[in-house]
Structures are given as structure tokens and as C-alpha cells.
Write a protein that holds these residues in place. Structure first.
Motif, PDB file in Angstrom:
ATOM      1  N   ALA A   1       0.834  -1.212   0.000  1.00 23.29           N
ATOM      2  CA  ALA A   1       0.000   0.000   0.000  1.00 23.29           C
ATOM      3  C   ALA A   1       0.863   1.254   0.000  1.00 23.29           C
ATOM      4  O   ALA A   1       0.531   2.253  -0.662  1.00 23.29           O
ATOM      5  CB  ALA A   1      -0.932   0.000   1.211  1.00 23.29           C
ATOM      6  N   ALA A   2       1.983   1.232   0.742  1.00 21.92           N
ATOM      7  CA  ALA A   2       2.889   2.380   0.747  1.00 21.92           C
ATOM      8  C   ALA A   2       3.490   2.593  -0.643  1.00 21.92           C
ATOM      9  O   ALA A   2       3.621   3.730  -1.109  1.00 21.92           O
ATOM     10  CB  ALA A   2       3.989   2.169   1.781  1.00 21.92           C
TER      11      ALA A   2
ATOM     12  N   LYS B   1      -1.517   3.859   1.593  1.00 16.45           N
ATOM     13  CA  LYS B   1      -1.465   3.445   2.993  1.00 16.45           C
ATOM     14  C   LYS B   1      -2.024   4.543   3.884  1.00 16.45           C
ATOM     15  O   LYS B   1      -1.644   5.707   3.751  1.00 16.45           O
ATOM     16  CB  LYS B   1      -0.021   3.137   3.384  1.00 16.45           C
ATOM     17  CG  LYS B   1       0.150   2.661   4.816  1.00 16.45           C
ATOM     18  CD  LYS B   1       1.617   2.422   5.116  1.00 16.45           C
ATOM     19  CE  LYS B   1       1.822   2.153   6.595  1.00 16.45           C
ATOM     20  NZ  LYS B   1       3.246   2.044   6.938  1.00 16.45           N
ATOM     21  N   PRO B   2      -2.944   4.222   4.810  1.00 15.93           N
ATOM     22  CA  PRO B   2      -3.541   5.262   5.654  1.00 15.93           C
ATOM     23  C   PRO B   2      -2.534   5.847   6.634  1.00 15.93           C
ATOM     24  O   PRO B   2      -1.678   5.135   7.168  1.00 15.93           O
ATOM     25  CB  PRO B   2      -4.661   4.521   6.395  1.00 15.93           C
ATOM     26  CG  PRO B   2      -4.214   3.090   6.417  1.00 15.93           C
ATOM     27  CD  PRO B   2      -3.486   2.881   5.120  1.00 15.93           C
TER      28      PRO B   2
ATOM     29  N   TYR C   1      -7.577   0.864   3.218  1.00 14.46           N
ATOM     30  CA  TYR C   1      -6.725   1.193   2.080  1.00 14.46           C
ATOM     31  C   TYR C   1      -7.477   1.924   0.977  1.00 14.46           C
ATOM     32  O   TYR C   1      -6.962   2.089  -0.134  1.00 14.46           O
ATOM     33  CB  TYR C   1      -6.079  -0.084   1.547  1.00 14.46           C
ATOM     34  CG  TYR C   1      -5.260  -0.784   2.608  1.00 14.46           C
ATOM     35  CD1 TYR C   1      -4.015  -0.290   2.978  1.00 14.46           C
ATOM     36  CD2 TYR C   1      -5.752  -1.905   3.272  1.00 14.46           C
ATOM     37  CE1 TYR C   1      -3.260  -0.912   3.960  1.00 14.46           C
ATOM     38  CE2 TYR C   1      -5.011  -2.531   4.268  1.00 14.46           C
ATOM     39  CZ  TYR C   1      -3.770  -2.026   4.609  1.00 14.46           C
ATOM     40  OH  TYR C   1      -3.034  -2.642   5.589  1.00 14.46           O
ATOM     41  N   ARG C   2      -8.701   2.377   1.289  1.00 17.43           N
ATOM     42  CA  ARG C   2      -9.465   3.212   0.358  1.00 17.43           C
ATOM     43  C   ARG C   2      -9.745   4.596   0.926  1.00 17.43           C
ATOM     44  O   ARG C   2     -10.579   5.332   0.396  1.00 17.43           O
ATOM     45  CB  ARG C   2     -10.796   2.526   0.007  1.00 17.43           C
ATOM     46  CG  ARG C   2     -10.651   1.268  -0.823  1.00 17.43           C
ATOM     47  CD  ARG C   2     -10.308   1.570  -2.270  1.00 17.43           C
ATOM     48  NE  ARG C   2     -10.161   0.333  -3.058  1.00 17.43           N
ATOM     49  CZ  ARG C   2      -9.940   0.311  -4.357  1.00 17.43           C
ATOM     50  NH1 ARG C   2      -9.853   1.451  -5.032  1.00 17.43           N
ATOM     51  NH2 ARG C   2      -9.817  -0.833  -4.995  1.00 17.43           N
ATOM     52  N   LEU C   3      -9.061   4.954   2.001  1.00 16.36           N
ATOM     53  CA  LEU C   3      -9.301   6.254   2.637  1.00 16.36           C
ATOM     54  C   LEU C   3      -8.601   7.388   1.912  1.00 16.36           C
ATOM     55  O   LEU C   3      -9.072   8.528   1.937  1.00 16.36           O
ATOM     56  CB  LEU C   3      -8.839   6.212   4.099  1.00 16.36           C
ATOM     57  CG  LEU C   3      -9.702   5.378   5.048  1.00 16.36           C
ATOM     58  CD1 LEU C   3      -8.988   5.201   6.380  1.00 16.36           C
ATOM     59  CD2 LEU C   3     -11.066   6.048   5.260  1.00 16.36           C
ATOM     60  N   GLU C   4      -7.478   7.111   1.291  1.00 16.09           N
ATOM     61  CA  GLU C   4      -6.700   8.180   0.651  1.00 16.09           C
ATOM     62  C   GLU C   4      -5.931   7.631  -0.534  1.00 16.09           C
ATOM     63  O   GLU C   4      -5.826   6.418  -0.726  1.00 16.09           O
ATOM     64  CB  GLU C   4      -5.745   8.819   1.664  1.00 16.09           C
ATOM     65  CG  GLU C   4      -4.822   7.852   2.360  1.00 16.09           C
ATOM     66  CD  GLU C   4      -4.058   8.498   3.514  1.00 16.09           C
ATOM     67  OE1 GLU C   4      -2.828   8.584   3.397  1.00 16.09           O
ATOM     68  OE2 GLU C   4      -4.691   8.903   4.501  1.00 16.09           O
ATOM     69  N   GLY C   5      -5.397   8.521  -1.328  1.00 11.00           N
ATOM     70  CA  GLY C   5      -4.614   8.129  -2.500  1.00 11.00           C
ATOM     71  C   GLY C   5      -5.500   7.800  -3.692  1.00 11.00           C
ATOM     72  O   GLY C   5      -6.720   7.963  -3.667  1.00 11.00           O
ATOM     73  N   ARG C   6      -4.867   7.317  -4.748  1.00 11.58           N
ATOM     74  CA  ARG C   6      -5.607   6.970  -5.960  1.00 11.58           C
ATOM     75  C   ARG C   6      -6.577   5.829  -5.669  1.00 11.58           C
ATOM     76  O   ARG C   6      -6.247   4.876  -4.976  1.00 11.58           O
ATOM     77  CB  ARG C   6      -4.639   6.568  -7.068  1.00 11.58           C
ATOM     78  CG  ARG C   6      -3.846   7.750  -7.609  1.00 11.58           C
ATOM     79  CD  ARG C   6      -2.941   7.319  -8.758  1.00 11.58           C
ATOM     80  NE  ARG C   6      -3.697   6.736  -9.863  1.00 11.58           N
ATOM     81  CZ  ARG C   6      -4.393   7.440 -10.738  1.00 11.58           C
ATOM     82  NH1 ARG C   6      -4.425   8.770 -10.637  1.00 11.58           N
ATOM     83  NH2 ARG C   6      -5.043   6.852 -11.721  1.00 11.58           N
ATOM     84  N   GLY C   7      -7.767   5.937  -6.213  1.00 10.99           N
ATOM     85  CA  GLY C   7      -8.764   4.888  -5.999  1.00 10.99           C
ATOM     86  C   GLY C   7      -9.467   4.965  -4.671  1.00 10.99           C
ATOM     87  O   GLY C   7     -10.087   3.990  -4.248  1.00 10.99           O
ATOM     88  N   SER C   8      -9.386   6.116  -3.988  1.00  5.37           N
ATOM     89  CA  SER C   8     -10.085   6.242  -2.700  1.00  5.37           C
ATOM     90  C   SER C   8     -11.592   6.084  -2.911  1.00  5.37           C
ATOM     91  O   SER C   8     -12.127   6.390  -3.985  1.00  5.37           O
ATOM     92  CB  SER C   8      -9.770   7.586  -2.053  1.00  5.37           C
ATOM     93  OG  SER C   8     -10.168   8.657  -2.892  1.00  5.37           O
ATOM     94  N   TRP C   9     -12.258   5.594  -1.866  1.00  5.95           N
ATOM     95  CA  TRP C   9     -13.683   5.278  -1.941  1.00  5.95           C
ATOM     96  C   TRP C   9     -14.422   6.089  -0.891  1.00  5.95           C
ATOM     97  O   TRP C   9     -14.060   6.070   0.288  1.00  5.95           O
ATOM     98  CB  TRP C   9     -13.874   3.780  -1.734  1.00  5.95           C
ATOM     99  CG  TRP C   9     -15.296   3.320  -1.619  1.00  5.95           C
ATOM    100  CD1 TRP C   9     -16.350   3.695  -2.388  1.00  5.95           C
ATOM    101  CD2 TRP C   9     -15.813   2.384  -0.661  1.00  5.95           C
ATOM    102  NE1 TRP C   9     -17.495   3.060  -1.985  1.00  5.95           N
ATOM    103  CE2 TRP C   9     -17.197   2.248  -0.925  1.00  5.95           C
ATOM    104  CE3 TRP C   9     -15.247   1.645   0.387  1.00  5.95           C
ATOM    105  CZ2 TRP C   9     -18.022   1.403  -0.166  1.00  5.95           C
ATOM    106  CZ3 TRP C   9     -16.062   0.804   1.132  1.00  5.95           C
ATOM    107  CH2 TRP C   9     -17.425   0.690   0.850  1.00  5.95           C
ATOM    108  N   SER C  10     -15.451   6.779  -1.310  1.00  8.60           N
ATOM    109  CA  SER C  10     -16.182   7.668  -0.389  1.00  8.60           C
ATOM    110  C   SER C  10     -16.870   6.897   0.737  1.00  8.60           C
ATOM    111  O   SER C  10     -17.166   7.463   1.793  1.00  8.60           O
ATOM    112  CB  SER C  10     -17.229   8.487  -1.168  1.00  8.60           C
ATOM    113  OG  SER C  10     -18.168   7.630  -1.803  1.00  8.60           O
TER     114      SER C  10
END
Length: 542
Positions: free
Chosen positions: A438-439, A444-445, A471-480
Motif C-alpha cells: 500500500a505504501a 497506505k492510511p 486502504y481506500r481512505l486516501e490516494g488513488r482509488g479512494s472510496w467515499s
């Protein structure tokens, strides 16, 4: 520039890879040799095709909240631990929701994957496929191999003298096992005490005359049901526990774990394991201890040799009138379609950079997805691998030069034989490995930041389950929906159990959790600050 990507295999890893390709604007084509998606989770009664599937009674060892794709939770009414039929239903829902099926070519076998003559500059591959007797040649900019490591049954007959030359009974590998009917009234010897060996011993004990389970390993047996009835992986797989494992001496953490395991039953009394052993494995099985307690399963040491109808064990004891020997000895992996210069260099996942990329290639356009064994869900790990890989293909994520990747691979321990019983190198910490990838992918959160800006979420991430939604909180591909999914994961785990509501049932536990979070905030901030100053591999809060 990568645009067209070949994905080999339409199991869980292949579906995630197709979806990640689409997320990055790539053009995937998935080749699946069988007639449907689902991989090993698509159960079939037949063994004629040699396709590896789960057995009929299998139940997942990881819970739904810890096993789902990171932006697609399991339905809230699904049970926490799932039979193969519900896992397959979930994979179909995932494929339909993200419109993946139009990119999948069923009943199409990949015969060869070879570098193009100009590979050093183009990174392209020639992929030859066959469907209904018709061969086709394709050119792809990149290839993702998603065939996993459950490919070839490992049958170590040479390790058991007499099994072929003297033994008159039947022997078979667990991949041929479907249900108990063929074993009714027979005396069965199961070789191997992994999760499969434990499951099949328990199931066979209900109809067999006697079941013997032979092992040479120290094994700790864990229940899926943990404290207060919650799934064990939701309770144990946390960043807080991962931090403690890093901070405390390994001998102390082992002692704490062994005491916890022995609080259920004394493993030494049952012959499973000794706390003095430094080499051990862990399996998930709630029923096996009772089977030993009731005598329907008898634990035995490793087999020394076979006679016509008996098994002689290394402790000198003999069990006679054995009708069937069932090898629960795992699987080997292979990539027969890859050209020898590439596939022949992959001895295990330590031959690959971050267990994914062959480091010797001039262009990083080949990725092996799912060649991992984690202390958590492989499905989650495979999805994270696919997110990073497609980011590399799309140019968002960068890899070191081949020389640095090769040097990193050579630092690791020398490869072992492709013997499943000796492939402990494939087993890795779930949090450490997924955090590492993730990093690399930039998703990575940041626990430290969340503790300061959103304490409720930060505490849930630090003390609660390390579920895929993090692993969907931030970065590319984040999920609301990631934040809400994290804060409601405990409720979803209880939802399928709420089939009989009792008087006096209240939300007092929510209040207790809120107070615990408030009291734990200073400790969590201190721990996050400590790790930001002295980061440990796989956990660092940044």
C-alpha cells in the motif's frame, strides 16, 4: 507506454486485476481456461478436468469483513464465515457491479507467454491462446499472471517407503476429495495437519470407522470464534497488536500467544505442540480438539513406512487395516506457459521483487499476482498487489531499476524447494505485507494524521480490525464509503446473528466503545508519534 494488459486467470485475483486495470484506464483482456469465473471457489463434483477446487464442505478461515475487496463489502446479511457457494456468489456480484465480464474470455487456455524481439525497449509480450481448438496470437504491453499457488497437487510418495510398492489400500490427494461418501465405514489415515488435513479429519470422523491424523509439525489450533463471540481475525489482526509484536521481544510475544492458545486447551496434552518449540504452524479448526477428546480422530507422528495394510510410525507404533491414505500435503505452483528464462527463475515468492515482479526483466511489464500466503486474506493481498501493479503500468507508481530490485531479492534467504511443507517463506504477516505494498501504491492510511484530524476513525483503525477498507481512505482509488464501512464493520459482523432479539438488548456496548476510544486517544497518539520517529517495516503511520 502500457495500454493493453493480458490477465491470466479469472479467480479472485484475476477479477481484481481486471477491475484495477479499468480503474487506471488500461485495456485488460482476461483469459480463463474453464467455462466460468471463480477459480478454486467454483466447486464441482468432477475431478476429470484436473481443475483445482475447494471441497464441498469448506468454510472460509477468514471472516467476511477481513476478506472482501476494499471497495465492495460482502452483503451485510451474509454469515461471517462463508461456504464456497457464497464466496462464488460474491465474486459474481463483484464482476457484475464493475462490469468485468465483458473483458473475460472463457474456455480460453494460455499456451505461451514470450517476450517480443524488441522487449528490451517495448516491454511487449506475445501471448498464444487456444479456444475450442483454434489458436490465436496476441501482442500485449503487459501481463498479469493470476493463477495463484494452488495449481499442482503435491504428492510426496518417495517420502513414504512402501506406499507404492507394498501398500494394498487406496491412496489419493486431497484435491480428489469431494465428500465423505466414499469413506464410510473405512479406516482412514490423513497425512498432513494443515487446514485441509484438519478439516477433512473432522469430516471423515463422522462416517469412517476410524481416522488417524499423521503430522511431523508442532501445530497450534485456533478457533474462528474469539472473545465475546466475534471472528478471531477481527479481534487479533489490528495495528495495535502489530505494534506490540514489533515493540516486544519475539520470545515474549511467542510466550504470550502460546499461553493464549493453551487457554482453550493444553496443546501438549493433546500432542499438538510444545511451547518450547521455535518452529510451528497454526491452523483454524474448532472441532478437531473434541474429535481427539472423543477418540474419533487419533493423532499420530510421521509415517516411517507402509506395509501391505498397515502404517508404521516413527515412534515405533503401528496401525493396521488401513483402507485409505489421504494426502493433505498441499500444492506446488508452476507457470508452464512462461518462457523458460522467466518462469524457470521463479522458485518461490522470494525470487520476485516484493513477491510480484521478476527483477531480471529489462522492462517491468510482467507481474505475478497472488503467489503469497498471508496470516490474513490472500484475496485482500492480491487486490493490493493488483492496485500497485496497475499503477506501475499506468506510470503513477515507479519501480527501482532492475539492478536495485535484483539486489533486494538477493538479500532475502536462499530459495527452498517447491515443497509446500517447507514453504514457510510464503507465509507473511498480513498487516506488514499489505501495508508495504500500500505504501508503494501511495494508499497506505496515515494513522498519525487521522488520530489528529478524525480521532474516531483513527482509533478505529489503530485498535480495531485492519480491514481492507482502510486502504481506500486516501490516494488513488479512494472510496467515499470507506470511512462508514470501517465505523460500521462490527455491526455488520453482528447483523447475520440478529435473528432472535432478546429483551434488555441495548446499545450499551456502543457507549463503552466510545468511552474506551476517548481514554485510548492519548496512548494511540503516543504510539503513533513513537513509530513516526522509529518506523517499523509495514506499520509506520505515515
Amino acid at each position: 507506454m502500457v495500454q493493453r494488459v493480458a490477465v491470466i486467470g479469472a479467480g479472485a485475483g484475476g477479477l481484481a486485476s481486471v477491475k484495477c486495470c479499468l480503474d487506471e484506464g488500461l485495456e485488460p483482456t482476461c483469459f480463463e481456461s474453464s467455462e466460468d469465473i471463480g477459480g478454486v471457489w467454483r466447486y464441482t463434483d468432477s475431478t476429470d478436468s484436473r481443475r483445482i477446487t475447494v471441497y464441498r464442505s469448506v468454510i472460509t478461515n477468514t471472516s467476511k469483513e477481513m476478506s472482501c475487496f476494499s471497495d465492495f463489502p460482502f452483503p451485510k446479511d451474509f454469515p461471517n464465515y462463508l461456504p464456497h457457494s457464497l464466496v462464488l456468489e460474491y465474486l459474481r456480484m463483484y464482476a457484475w457491479h464493475f462490469n468485468l465480464l465483458r473483458h473475460i474470455r472463457l474456455q480460453t487456455t494460455v499456451l505461451s507467454v514470450r517476450k517480443r524481439p524488441d522487449f528490451s525497449t517495448s516491454g511487449q509480450w506475445e501471448v498464444v491462446t487456444e479456444s475450442h481448438g483454434v489458436r490465436e496470437s496476441h501482442v500485449f504491453d503487459a501481463v498479469m499472471v493470476c493463477t495463484g499457488h494452488y495449481q499442482e497437487p503435491y504428492l510426496p510418495l518417495a517420502s513414504f517407503p512402501g506406499i507404492e510398492s507394498r501398500f494394498k489400500g487406496q491412496y489419493l490427494h486431497s484435491w480428489e476429495y469431494r465428500d465423505v461418501q466414499a469413506f464410510r465405514g473405512k479406516r482412514v489415515l490423513v497425512l498432513g495437519i494443515g487446514n485441509t488435513g484438519g478439516d477433512l479429519s473432522v469430516e471423515l470422523s463422522r462416517v469412517a470407522a476410524k481416522v488417524f491424523l499423521s503430522t511431523r509439525s508442532h501445530t497450534w489450533v485456533i478457533s474462528r470464534v474469539s472473545d465475546h463471540g466475534f471472528p478471531v481475525d477481527m479481534v487479533s489482526t489490528t495495528r495495535f497488536n502489530s505494534l506490540l509484536d514489533w515493540l516486544l521481544p519475539s520470545a515474549l510475544t511467542r510466550r504470550i500467544k502460546f499461553r493464549k492458545f493453551d487457554s482453550w486447551f493444553n496443546h501438549t496434552n493433546y500432542g499438538f505442540a510444545s511451547s518450547k518449540s521455535s518452529k510451528f504452524k497454526m491452523i483454524i479448526n474448532e472441532e478437531l480438539p473434541f474429535c481427539l477428546l472423543s477418540g474419533t480422530v487419533v493423532l499420530k507422528p510421521n509415517v516411517k513406512e507402509f506395509t501391505e495394510s498397515s502404517a508404521v510410525f516413527e515412534d515405533g507404533t503401528t496401525e493396521g487395516n488401513i483402507d485409505v491414505v489421504l494426502f493433505a500435503t498441499g500444492y506446488n505452483f508452476s507457470f508452464p506457459f512462461l518462457e523458460e528464462s522467466v518462469g524457470g527463475a521463479i522458485h518461490d515468492n522470494r525470487s520476485l521483487y516484493n513477491c510480484i515482479f521478476p527483477p531480471q526483466l529489462e522492462q517491468p511489464t510482467l507481474a505475478i499476482i497472488g503467489l503469497i500466503q498471508l496470516t490474513g486474506s490472500i484475496m485482500v493481498g492480491s487486490e493490493m498487489q493488483a492496485r500497485w501493479v496497475t499503477g506501475v503500468f499506468a506510470g503513477w507508481n515507479k519501480l527501482p531499476p532492475p539492478s536495485r530490485m535484483m539486489a533486494e531479492v538477493l538479500k532475502r534467504k536462499p530459495a527452498v524447494k517447491r515443497n509446500p511443507s517447507e514453504r514457510e517463506n510464503l507465509k507473511m504477516s498480513f498487516i506488514s505485507y499489505v501495508d508495504k505494498i500500500a505504501a508503494c501504491a501511495g494508499v497506505k492510511p496515515s494513522v498519525w494524521r487521522l488520530l489528529l484530524t478524525d480521532p474516531q476513525l483513527g482509533l478505529a483503525i489503530f485498535f480495531g480490525p485492519c480491514s481492507p477498507y482502510q486502504y481506500r481512505l486516501e490516494g488513488r482509488g479512494s472510496w467515499s464509503g470507506a470511512r462508514a464501512a470501517i465505523l460500521t464493520q462490527w455491526q455488520r459482523s453482528l447483523r447475520p446473528l440478529r435473528t432472535r432479539m432478546l429483551l434488555g438488548d441495548s446499545s450499551s456496548s456502543s457507549w463503552r466503545w466510545s468511552w474506551m476510544c476517548l481514554l485510548a486517544l492519548p496512548a494511540a497518539l503516543t504510539a503513533a508519534w513513537l513509530c513516526s520517529k522509529h518506523p517499523q517495516p509495514g506499520w509506520s503511520p505515515r
